[in-house]
Write an enzyme that holds these catalytic residues in place. Structure first.
Site, PDB file in Angstrom:
ATOM      1  N   GLU A 110       0.780  -1.216   0.186  1.00  0.00           N
ATOM      2  CA  GLU A 110      -0.019   0.013   0.042  1.00  0.00           C
ATOM      3  C   GLU A 110       0.806   1.279   0.087  1.00  0.00           C
ATOM      4  O   GLU A 110       1.602   1.521   0.737  1.00  0.00           O
ATOM      5  CB  GLU A 110      -0.924   0.038   1.224  1.00  0.00           C
ATOM      6  CG  GLU A 110      -2.094   0.900   1.307  1.00  0.00           C
ATOM      7  CD  GLU A 110      -1.622   2.255   2.280  1.00  0.00           C
ATOM      8  OE1 GLU A 110      -1.209   3.161   1.656  1.00  0.00           O
ATOM      9  OE2 GLU A 110      -1.776   1.751   3.508  1.00  0.00           O
TER      10      GLU A 110
ATOM     11  N   CYS B 237      -2.267   8.317   4.960  1.00  0.00           N
ATOM     12  CA  CYS B 237      -2.166   7.636   3.402  1.00  0.00           C
ATOM     13  C   CYS B 237      -3.633   8.127   2.912  1.00  0.00           C
ATOM     14  O   CYS B 237      -3.667   8.169   1.486  1.00  0.00           O
ATOM     15  CB  CYS B 237      -2.099   6.270   3.342  1.00  0.00           C
ATOM     16  SG  CYS B 237      -3.184   5.262   4.142  1.00  0.00           S
TER      17      CYS B 237
END
Length: 500
Positions: free
Chosen positions: A256, A293
């Site tokens: 990720e 994020c």
């Protein structure tokens, strides 16, 4: 007590000569404990033990592994204030954030513990009139997990990757993040205590220290490692992905990585609630010093008086929020450098920046704006600035807005803020976003990722290395398994889950 040693199975080990310290970003001084980097011998030992543990661990019942995961949660809670204060000293984050993230970490473990109490998650299937084909999901083998810099608990030693891999029946070797090695060792000790209390095979978990890339490279190249979990930068994730692909036996890397998380705001929404949206997004951009994020790093709208007013208001409200300490001097330095690179592009206008006094490693929140034409022509403006930084793109019209979205790299999230009168015109926007993101948020903010069955935390590359999977929620377990079929097997030789 933090020893600075590596956990190799149940044993603390420090055979190497290279040591390092973590840093307190608020004082900009090193913390006391010296951590010893894992040697090649210790890496081999950890992976060998994980390989030896794999068969007995995968054959444990779901109920037994569930007991193990709940015991890990119990042991993390039992660390009490020691864990909280260590977390604070290594991150500069406040106590409330430390306790909140601990709660999320424990919650994830208990969610997976509940999820695997029955074998339904293994998706058993029986096909054919004579039931000659039977299929279910089986674990891949030892998994290497790289701890994330921005979530020292929830995405680290006992975070979502580790919890889901253990739930699936995969032993885990964690490459501890060097910025919070003390936090990692404490959590590693909790996992080891839980493993011993619940009778797990030794080697089901190890925790290795490393301040550089060498330990990670050796782990990914080790022939007995079968998968990798990573949360971090595009450069780091891609390097691991390429390394794994070049092995004699390539293995999957579930990374990720970066995301600017585009937010599209209609003019109708700005007319009705522009001031409210500005405050909501000022809070979201600066939440956790922008070190999420899912931080909203890109806001798009169509040129209008309402958009001009919103840009000015967003800038003022963002600049008014107090500066706060970033996770590490290196992260603060990267934020300053990447932000300046964007600001120095000739098409960029700085709307506002925090002007108050700032201590060392404290981030100056910034809002910048560019035209749609400039954004389309300059790919440098598309890059993530990790921190409290957001760019507003003022598009000429809807066609240009759709063109911009279609040209973006893959993202974790996209957000639409609209009024009911906009609904009839939103289909092209939704369809364009769907091809670029893993999750669309409606009339909200992307910051905040629910740990839930229906959550998708991933997206087209480079948001993640494989958009078919999520890194958060119960479905994250599917990264660590593969389908396996028995054909024409006698009933008595089948696993219980596949018997008639």
């Amino acid at each position: 007590m933090i020893t600075g040693k590596n956990y190799i199975g149940n044993t603390l080990s420090a055979k190497g000569a290279t040591t390092y310290q973590t840093c307190n970003p608020k004082t900009n001084q090193p913390n006391e404990v010296h951590f010893t980097e894992a040697t090649s011998e210790e890496i081999d030992q950890a992976v060998h033990m994980a390989s030896q543990a794999f068969t007995p661990f995968q054959n444990c019942s779901g109920a037994k592994r569930s007991q193990f995961l709940n015991a890990i949660a119990d042991e993390i809670e039992a660390l009490g204030d020691t864990l909280v204060q260590t977390y604070i000293s290594e991150t500069g984050l406040p106590e409330g954030r430390a306790k909140g993230e601990r709660g999320r970490t424990v919650g994830q473990l208990r969610m997976f513990a509940e999820y695997i109490t029955t074998d339904e998650w293994r998706n058993p299937k029986i096909s054919g009139e004579s039931k000659e084909l039977r299929q279910y999901l089986i674990p891949l083998g030892p998994v290497v997990v790289f701890g994330a810099s921005n979530f020292p608990l929830a995405y680290a030693t006992a975070g979502g990757d580790t919890a889901s891999a253990l739930a699936a029946g995969c032993p885990v070797i964690v490459k501890s993040h060097p910025m919070h090695a003390g936090t990692g060792e404490l959590v590693g000790s909790a996992i080891q205590k839980a493993a011993q209390k619940t009778g797990m095979p030794e080697g089901v978990f190890s925790n290795l220290n490393s301040s550089g890339i060498e330990v990670g490279v050796q782990l990914v190249n080790h022939p007995d490692v079968k998968a990798v979990g990573f949360t971090g930068s595009i450069r780091g994730g891609r390097a691991l992905y390429d390394l794994a692909a070049q092995r004699k036996e390539p293995i999957p890397v579930f990374a990720e990585m970066g995301s600017v998380n585009p937010v599209i705001i209609t003019n109708n929404a700005l007319k009705e609630q522009g001031e409210t949206i500005a405050q909501t997004y000022a809070d979201s951009i600066t939440l956790g010093v922008g070190q999420f994020c899912t931080n909203p790093g890109l806001i798009l709208g169509i040129k209008s008086e309402e958009l001009s007013s919103f840009v000015e208001d967003l800038g003022k409200k963002t600049a008014a929020i107090d500066a706060y300490c970033m996770l590490h001097p290196a992260i603060h330095s990267a934020y300053e450098q990447k932000g300046e690179a964007i600001i120095n592009e000739p098409e960029t206008t700085v709307v506002a920046a925090h002007q108050g006094d700032r201590d060392e490693n404290y981030a100056q929140a910034k809002i910048v704006t560019v035209s749609g034409d400039a954004f389309l022509k300059n790919s440098k403006l598309h890059q993530e600035v990790f921190g409290p930084f957001s760019m507003v793109v003022q598009c000429d019209d809807e066609a240009q807005l759709l063109q911009i979205i279609g040209g973006l790299e893959g993202q974790l999230t996209g957000t639409i803020i609209a009024q009911e009168e906009d609904y009839k015109d939103l289909s092209p926007l939704v369809e364009r976003l769907q091809n670029r993101v893993g999750r669309i948020v409606f009339n909200g903010v992307p910051t905040g990722v629910a740990v839930a069955d229906a959550m998708t935390h991933g997206g087209p590359y480079p948001a993640s290395s494989d958009s078919r999977f999520t890194a958060v929620g119960s479905q994250a377990i599917k990264r660590w398994v593969r389908p396996f079929s028995y054909q024409d097997f006698p009933e008595e030789l089948l696993p219980e889950i596949l018997k008639s």
